[in-house]
Design a protein around this motif. Structure first.
Motif, PDB file in Angstrom:
ATOM      1  N   ALA A  92       4.441   2.267 -11.358  1.00 50.35           N
ATOM      2  CA  ALA A  92       3.220   2.698 -12.034  1.00 50.35           C
ATOM      3  C   ALA A  92       3.307   4.174 -12.415  1.00 50.35           C
ATOM      4  CB  ALA A  92       2.014   2.449 -11.128  1.00 50.35           C
ATOM      5  N   GLU A  93       3.840   4.985 -11.532  1.00 50.23           N
ATOM      6  CA  GLU A  93       3.946   6.414 -11.783  1.00 50.23           C
ATOM      7  C   GLU A  93       4.894   6.695 -12.947  1.00 50.23           C
ATOM      8  OE1 GLU A  93       4.085  10.149  -8.792  1.00 50.23           O
ATOM      9  OE2 GLU A  93       5.791   8.778  -8.645  1.00 50.23           O
ATOM     10  N   GLU A  94       6.022   6.010 -12.975  1.00 47.12           N
ATOM     11  CA  GLU A  94       7.014   6.232 -14.028  1.00 47.12           C
ATOM     12  C   GLU A  94       6.475   5.829 -15.391  1.00 47.12           C
ATOM     13  OE1 GLU A  94      11.108   5.389 -11.445  1.00 47.12           O
ATOM     14  OE2 GLU A  94      10.094   3.759 -12.512  1.00 47.12           O
ATOM     15  N   LEU A 124      -4.930   3.525  -7.613  1.00 48.11           N
ATOM     16  CA  LEU A 124      -3.553   3.046  -7.590  1.00 48.11           C
ATOM     17  C   LEU A 124      -2.588   4.077  -7.002  1.00 48.11           C
ATOM     18  CD1 LEU A 124      -3.314   1.352 -11.120  1.00 48.11           C
ATOM     19  CD2 LEU A 124      -3.401   0.184  -8.905  1.00 48.11           C
ATOM     20  N   TRP A 125      -3.120   5.165  -6.474  1.00 49.33           N
ATOM     21  CA  TRP A 125      -2.245   6.238  -5.988  1.00 49.33           C
ATOM     22  C   TRP A 125      -1.317   5.748  -4.878  1.00 49.33           C
ATOM     23  CZ3 TRP A 125      -0.110  10.444  -7.470  1.00 49.33           C
ATOM     24  CH2 TRP A 125       0.414  11.358  -6.549  1.00 49.33           C
ATOM     25  N   ASP A 126      -1.857   4.946  -3.977  1.00 48.40           N
ATOM     26  CA  ASP A 126      -1.031   4.452  -2.869  1.00 48.40           C
ATOM     27  C   ASP A 126       0.022   3.446  -3.341  1.00 48.40           C
ATOM     28  OD1 ASP A 126      -2.480   6.025  -1.143  1.00 48.40           O
ATOM     29  OD2 ASP A 126      -3.811   4.398  -0.483  1.00 48.40           O
ATOM     30  N   LYS A 127      -0.154   2.916  -4.557  1.00 49.02           N
ATOM     31  CA  LYS A 127       0.786   1.931  -5.111  1.00 49.02           C
ATOM     32  C   LYS A 127       1.646   2.545  -6.213  1.00 49.02           C
ATOM     33  CE  LYS A 127      -1.159  -1.398  -2.686  1.00 49.02           C
ATOM     34  NZ  LYS A 127      -0.465  -2.074  -1.568  1.00 49.02           N
ATOM     35  N   ARG A 128       1.643   3.867  -6.336  1.00 47.46           N
ATOM     36  CA  ARG A 128       2.298   4.512  -7.478  1.00 47.46           C
ATOM     37  C   ARG A 128       3.798   4.257  -7.529  1.00 47.46           C
ATOM     38  NH1 ARG A 128       1.282   8.153  -3.547  1.00 47.46           N
ATOM     39  NH2 ARG A 128       2.866   9.721  -2.991  1.00 47.46           N
ATOM     40  N   LYS A 129       4.442   4.038  -6.381  1.00 45.36           N
ATOM     41  CA  LYS A 129       5.893   3.803  -6.355  1.00 45.36           C
ATOM     42  C   LYS A 129       6.248   2.331  -6.490  1.00 45.36           C
ATOM     43  CE  LYS A 129       6.739   8.184  -5.475  1.00 45.36           C
ATOM     44  NZ  LYS A 129       7.373   9.054  -6.497  1.00 45.36           N
ATOM     45  N   GLN A 130       5.236   1.464  -6.455  1.00 48.10           N
ATOM     46  CA  GLN A 130       5.493   0.019  -6.501  1.00 48.10           C
ATOM     47  C   GLN A 130       5.823  -0.411  -7.931  1.00 48.10           C
ATOM     48  OE1 GLN A 130       2.621  -2.379  -4.394  1.00 48.10           O
ATOM     49  NE2 GLN A 130       2.931  -4.129  -5.761  1.00 48.10           N
ATOM     50  N   PHE A 135       2.546  -6.169  -9.243  1.00 48.66           N
ATOM     51  CA  PHE A 135       1.101  -5.918  -9.256  1.00 48.66           C
ATOM     52  C   PHE A 135       0.334  -7.221  -9.443  1.00 48.66           C
ATOM     53  CE2 PHE A 135       0.214  -1.209 -10.445  1.00 48.66           C
ATOM     54  CZ  PHE A 135       0.998  -0.793  -9.381  1.00 48.66           C
ATOM     55  N   SER A 136      -0.847  -7.286  -8.823  1.00 48.01           N
ATOM     56  CA  SER A 136      -1.766  -8.396  -9.069  1.00 48.01           C
ATOM     57  C   SER A 136      -2.409  -8.215 -10.442  1.00 48.01           C
ATOM     58  CB  SER A 136      -2.852  -8.422  -7.994  1.00 48.01           C
ATOM     59  OG  SER A 136      -3.695  -7.281  -8.119  1.00 48.01           O
TER      60      SER A 136
END
Length: 304
Positions: A92-94, A124-130, A135-136
């Motif tokens: 997500a971050e990339e 979504l900050w805690d999922k930024r590397k996922q 993602f759901s």
């Protein structure tokens, strides 16, 4: 700065009149565009997002001519379409950083601060590397909002955003949208009545390319006070009720059929008054109680 739409029409090559002289005044804040599938909502959204040309009419975002000044619109537009793709192997971050570059945010420090703020805003900050492929549906929708918010748009369009979301994700998504309408025009296009009733201070109902009703939801509901009646009956009685009354909706309830009728007076024995809600407004508009009658009675499209 509001959005002004005047006499906008669109007819496709297959002969479908998707929009027919649509005229709307959309102020800043959350605005609901409500209608069934195939009503013309997505056509209007794509036109406002400069993705297609109208056959006629005018559209202004403040003093920007949306039809002739597309680049100016795109600089201040955020758009979350009904369906959008992501790169499943990117985080997500990339990917948000990549979209920020495309949006013109070239300063690395500013881009980092912007993407961090948006990922936090969309939870979504805690999922930024996922990876986005994991993602759901609701998380993807929230990521789509983060992309749409790049550049602080003055016009934000979200098209059928909660379709397919489970109840918990829908609540998270609606809470996010409710925070966005303070400084921008936010148009929520949906066929889900509850989305509009929970979020929007102004709305329009569209069907078959025509605007049937433009109103504030609370005022529209209040206008039906004393005009909505209900009865619980057997399904076999529906044809006779349709002959005698203006049925706006019918649904199964404990093995029987709950019928809502629009009437200025008591329809007869077996009916009782019911406090109206936005669903009654919606069905009343579709069956011609507000504006032109442009649909068959909704009872024929309820799964009975």
């Amino acid at each position: 700065m509001g959005l002004t739409i005047r006499n906008v029409s669109k007819k496709y090559a297959n002969g479908v009149q998707a929009l027919n002289n649509v005229t709307l005044d959309i102020p800043p804040g959350m605005y609901g565009l409500l209608g069934p599938n195939g009503a013309g909502k997505s056509t209007l959204m794509r036109t406002l997002a400069t993705l297609q040309e109208p056959d006629g009419g005018q559209i202004f975002l403040g003093d920007i001519d949306v039809v002739s000044q597309k680049e100016a619109v795109r600089q201040t537009l955020g758009y979350l379409p009904q369906e959008f793709g992501v790169y499943p192997k990117a985080s997500a971050e990339e990917l948000l950083d990549y979209f920020a570059v495309l949006k013109g945010i070239t300063n690395r420090a500013l881009r980092k601060a912007t993407t961090e703020a948006l990922l936090k805003q969309t939870n979504l900050w805690d999922k930024r590397k996922q990876k986005l492929g994991g993602f759901s549906g609701g998380m993807k929708q929230r990521f789509g909002v983060a992309v749409a918010l790049l550049g602080n748009p003055r016009l934000l369009i979200v098209d059928e955003p909660t379709a397919g979301l489970d109840p918990a994700e829908r609540v998270r998504f609606l809470n996010l949208l409710s925070e966005l309408g303070e400084n921008s025009v936010v148009i929520l296009s949906t066929h889900i009545v509850e989305d509009v009733s929970e979020l929007c201070t102004n709305m329009a109902i569209i069907n078959r390319g025509q605007i049937l009703l433009e109103a504030q939801p609370l005022e529209a509901v209040a206008s039906l006070n004393g005009r909505i009646w209900r009865t619980l009956t057997d399904k076999s009685n529906l044809p006779a009720l349709q002959q005698e009354h203006q049925i706006i909706s019918a649904k199964l309830l404990s093995g029987r059929t709950l019928v809502h009728v629009y009437s200025l007076d008591m329809p007869g024995n077996g009916f009782e008054p019911v406090e109206p809600d936005l669903q009654d407004v919606y069905f009343s508009a579709l069956t011609g109680c507000f504006g032109p009658a442009s649909a068959q009675p909704i009872v024929e499209r309820i799964a009975l």
